[in-house]
Design a protein around this motif. Structure first.
Motif, PDB file in Angstrom:
ATOM      1  N   VAL A  33       1.012  -1.353  -0.237  1.00 24.79           N
ATOM      2  CA  VAL A  33       0.340  -0.043  -0.126  1.00 24.79           C
ATOM      3  C   VAL A  33       0.846   1.183   0.222  1.00 24.79           C
ATOM      4  O   VAL A  33       0.254   2.305   0.257  1.00 24.79           O
ATOM      5  CB  VAL A  33      -1.112   0.115   1.235  1.00 24.79           C
ATOM      6  CG1 VAL A  33      -1.857  -1.203   1.151  1.00 24.79           C
ATOM      7  CG2 VAL A  33      -0.307  -0.087   2.495  1.00 24.79           C
ATOM      8  N   GLY A  34       2.141   1.037  -0.145  1.00 23.78           N
ATOM      9  CA  GLY A  34       3.099   2.255  -0.413  1.00 23.78           C
ATOM     10  C   GLY A  34       2.721   3.049  -1.817  1.00 23.78           C
ATOM     11  O   GLY A  34       1.889   2.623  -2.695  1.00 23.78           O
ATOM     12  N   ASP A  88      -4.402   6.838  -0.627  1.00 25.00           N
ATOM     13  CA  ASP A  88      -5.566   6.387  -1.378  1.00 25.00           C
ATOM     14  C   ASP A  88      -5.408   4.997  -1.303  1.00 25.00           C
ATOM     15  O   ASP A  88      -6.603   4.303  -1.182  1.00 25.00           O
ATOM     16  CB  ASP A  88      -5.091   6.623  -3.001  1.00 25.00           C
ATOM     17  CG  ASP A  88      -6.430   6.359  -3.896  1.00 25.00           C
ATOM     18  OD1 ASP A  88      -7.419   6.918  -3.836  1.00 25.00           O
ATOM     19  OD2 ASP A  88      -6.266   5.186  -4.642  1.00 25.00           O
ATOM     20  N   ARG A  89      -4.385   4.249  -1.514  1.00 19.64           N
ATOM     21  CA  ARG A  89      -4.221   2.882  -1.498  1.00 19.64           C
ATOM     22  C   ARG A  89      -4.816   2.320  -0.210  1.00 19.64           C
ATOM     23  O   ARG A  89      -5.426   1.199   0.162  1.00 19.64           O
ATOM     24  CB  ARG A  89      -2.852   2.222  -1.943  1.00 19.64           C
ATOM     25  CG  ARG A  89      -2.803   2.318  -3.333  1.00 19.64           C
ATOM     26  CD  ARG A  89      -1.308   1.379  -3.423  1.00 19.64           C
ATOM     27  NE  ARG A  89      -1.062   1.353  -4.825  1.00 19.64           N
ATOM     28  CZ  ARG A  89      -0.444   2.221  -5.629  1.00 19.64           C
ATOM     29  NH1 ARG A  89       0.286   3.070  -4.777  1.00 19.64           N
ATOM     30  NH2 ARG A  89      -0.004   2.169  -6.891  1.00 19.64           N
ATOM     31  N   MET A  90      -4.090   2.884   1.037  1.00 16.32           N
ATOM     32  CA  MET A  90      -4.655   2.471   2.420  1.00 16.32           C
ATOM     33  C   MET A  90      -6.035   2.816   2.556  1.00 16.32           C
ATOM     34  O   MET A  90      -6.820   1.905   3.048  1.00 16.32           O
ATOM     35  CB  MET A  90      -3.611   3.406   3.253  1.00 16.32           C
ATOM     36  CG  MET A  90      -3.951   2.747   4.772  1.00 16.32           C
ATOM     37  SD  MET A  90      -3.343   1.353   5.121  1.00 16.32           S
ATOM     38  CE  MET A  90      -1.702   1.653   5.547  1.00 16.32           C
ATOM     39  N   TYR A  91      -6.631   3.817   2.129  1.00 21.18           N
ATOM     40  CA  TYR A  91      -8.075   4.150   2.313  1.00 21.18           C
ATOM     41  C   TYR A  91      -8.843   2.964   1.585  1.00 21.18           C
ATOM     42  O   TYR A  91      -9.731   2.421   2.037  1.00 21.18           O
ATOM     43  CB  TYR A  91      -8.482   5.649   1.671  1.00 21.18           C
ATOM     44  CG  TYR A  91      -9.892   5.770   1.760  1.00 21.18           C
ATOM     45  CD1 TYR A  91     -10.418   6.216   2.784  1.00 21.18           C
ATOM     46  CD2 TYR A  91     -10.413   5.508   0.694  1.00 21.18           C
ATOM     47  CE1 TYR A  91     -11.888   6.323   2.855  1.00 21.18           C
ATOM     48  CE2 TYR A  91     -11.843   5.842   0.547  1.00 21.18           C
ATOM     49  CZ  TYR A  91     -12.488   6.142   1.714  1.00 21.18           C
ATOM     50  OH  TYR A  91     -13.859   6.326   1.700  1.00 21.18           O
ATOM     51  N   ARG A  92      -8.425   2.763   0.298  1.00 23.98           N
ATOM     52  CA  ARG A  92      -9.505   1.746  -0.412  1.00 23.98           C
ATOM     53  C   ARG A  92      -9.079   0.445  -0.018  1.00 23.98           C
ATOM     54  O   ARG A  92     -10.039  -0.401   0.018  1.00 23.98           O
ATOM     55  CB  ARG A  92      -8.962   1.864  -1.823  1.00 23.98           C
ATOM     56  CG  ARG A  92      -9.277   3.160  -2.634  1.00 23.98           C
ATOM     57  CD  ARG A  92      -8.953   3.408  -4.048  1.00 23.98           C
ATOM     58  NE  ARG A  92      -9.115   4.612  -4.423  1.00 23.98           N
ATOM     59  CZ  ARG A  92     -10.461   5.225  -4.603  1.00 23.98           C
ATOM     60  NH1 ARG A  92     -11.250   4.463  -4.333  1.00 23.98           N
ATOM     61  NH2 ARG A  92     -10.648   6.448  -5.259  1.00 23.98           N
ATOM     62  N   ALA A  93      -8.075  -0.109   0.743  1.00 26.74           N
ATOM     63  CA  ALA A  93      -7.922  -1.306   1.393  1.00 26.74           C
ATOM     64  C   ALA A  93      -8.571  -1.426   2.579  1.00 26.74           C
ATOM     65  O   ALA A  93      -9.415  -2.575   3.086  1.00 26.74           O
ATOM     66  CB  ALA A  93      -6.391  -1.598   1.678  1.00 26.74           C
ATOM     67  N   LEU A  94      -8.627  -0.436   3.490  1.00 26.62           N
ATOM     68  CA  LEU A  94      -9.368  -0.457   4.766  1.00 26.62           C
ATOM     69  C   LEU A  94     -10.781  -0.155   4.560  1.00 26.62           C
ATOM     70  O   LEU A  94     -11.722  -0.339   5.754  1.00 26.62           O
ATOM     71  CB  LEU A  94      -8.420   0.256   5.998  1.00 26.62           C
ATOM     72  CG  LEU A  94      -7.258  -0.201   6.242  1.00 26.62           C
ATOM     73  CD1 LEU A  94      -6.640   0.765   7.255  1.00 26.62           C
ATOM     74  CD2 LEU A  94      -7.460  -1.600   6.837  1.00 26.62           C
ATOM     75  N   SER A  95     -11.185   0.789   4.035  1.00 25.18           N
ATOM     76  CA  SER A  95     -12.501   1.380   3.853  1.00 25.18           C
ATOM     77  C   SER A  95     -13.867   0.238   3.948  1.00 25.18           C
ATOM     78  O   SER A  95     -14.619   0.242   4.498  1.00 25.18           O
ATOM     79  CB  SER A  95     -12.823   2.368   2.820  1.00 25.18           C
ATOM     80  OG  SER A  95     -14.090   2.996   2.697  1.00 25.18           O
ATOM     81  N   PRO A  96     -13.429  -0.925   2.788  1.00 24.76           N
ATOM     82  CA  PRO A  96     -14.309  -1.861   2.877  1.00 24.76           C
ATOM     83  C   PRO A  96     -14.546  -2.685   4.145  1.00 24.76           C
ATOM     84  O   PRO A  96     -15.372  -3.137   4.546  1.00 24.76           O
ATOM     85  CB  PRO A  96     -14.189  -2.860   1.876  1.00 24.76           C
ATOM     86  CG  PRO A  96     -12.888  -2.007   1.014  1.00 24.76           C
ATOM     87  CD  PRO A  96     -12.444  -0.935   1.939  1.00 24.76           C
ATOM     88  N   VAL A  97     -13.328  -2.541   5.015  1.00 28.77           N
ATOM     89  CA  VAL A  97     -13.273  -3.479   6.196  1.00 28.77           C
ATOM     90  C   VAL A  97     -14.038  -2.767   7.280  1.00 28.77           C
ATOM     91  O   VAL A  97     -14.603  -3.227   7.920  1.00 28.77           O
ATOM     92  CB  VAL A  97     -12.043  -3.717   6.588  1.00 28.77           C
ATOM     93  CG1 VAL A  97     -11.919  -4.269   7.814  1.00 28.77           C
ATOM     94  CG2 VAL A  97     -11.184  -4.566   5.393  1.00 28.77           C
ATOM     95  N   LEU A  98     -13.639  -1.356   7.206  1.00 32.35           N
ATOM     96  CA  LEU A  98     -14.266  -0.628   8.543  1.00 32.35           C
ATOM     97  C   LEU A  98     -15.557   0.014   8.205  1.00 32.35           C
ATOM     98  O   LEU A  98     -16.365   0.139   9.170  1.00 32.35           O
ATOM     99  CB  LEU A  98     -13.354   0.746   8.742  1.00 32.35           C
ATOM    100  CG  LEU A  98     -11.956   0.299   9.027  1.00 32.35           C
ATOM    101  CD1 LEU A  98     -11.122   1.418   9.284  1.00 32.35           C
ATOM    102  CD2 LEU A  98     -11.861  -0.608  10.226  1.00 32.35           C
TER     103      LEU A  98
END
Length: 130
Positions: A33-34, A88-98
Motif C-alpha cells: 500500500v506504499g 489512497d491505497r490505504m483508504y481503499r484497502a481499509l474502507s471496505p473493512v471498516l
C-alpha cells in the motif's frame, strides 16, 4: 440498568478480532500500500510507505545535473505525490473493512481517496480501480 462489563469486553474483543482478520485478508489481496512517483523523464523516482516515510529514492546521473535546489524541490514534490497515492491505497484497502463509520477515522489518520479525476500513474494497480 446494569452493564455486564465482561460480556461487553468479549463482544468488543470479537469485533476487533474479526476486523483484524478482514483487514489482513484485504492486505494480502492488495499487496503493497506504499506509493510511488517518478519524474516525467524518469530521472527521479521515489517510494513511500503509508504516512509518507520515504523508503526509496532513485536518481540517475541526469537528475544530478539539475542542481541541488531543483533536485530537492523535485524530490519533495514527488514524495508528496507518492504519499497521496499511498494514502489512497490505504483508504481503499481499509474502507471496505471498516465501513462508513471508519471513513472519518481513516481521514483523521490522513488516509483519503484520490479524487476520481486524479489518476494513479505509479505503475501499480490501485485497489478498487483499474
Amino acid at each position: 440498568m446494569e452493564i455486564d462489563v465482561e460480556r461487553e469486553a468479549n463482544r468488543i474483543d470479537e469485533q476487533v478480532r474479526r476486523t483484524s482478520e478482514r483487514a489482513a485478508e484485504q492486505f494480502s489481496r492488495v499487496g503493497s500500500v506504499g506509493g510511488k512517483a517518478e519524474s516525467g523523464d524518469g530521472a527521479i523516482r521515489v517510494e513511500v510507505a503509508p504516512g509518507g516515510l520515504l523508503t526509496e529514492v532513485r536518481l540517475t546521473h541526469a537528475a544530478l545535473r539539475s542542481g541541488t535546489d531543483s533536485l530537492a524541490q523535485q524530490i519533495m514534490a514527488l514524495a508528496h505525490t507518492a504519499t497521496r497515492r499511498a494514502s489512497d491505497r490505504m483508504y481503499r484497502a481499509l474502507s471496505p473493512v471498516l465501513g462508513p463509520e471508519g471513513d472519518a477515522t481513516l481521514a483523521s489518520l490522513g488516509y483519503e481517496p484520490l479524487p476520481e479525476d486524479e489518476d494513479d500513474d505509479s505503475g501499480s494497480p490501485v485497489f478498487g480501480r483499474r
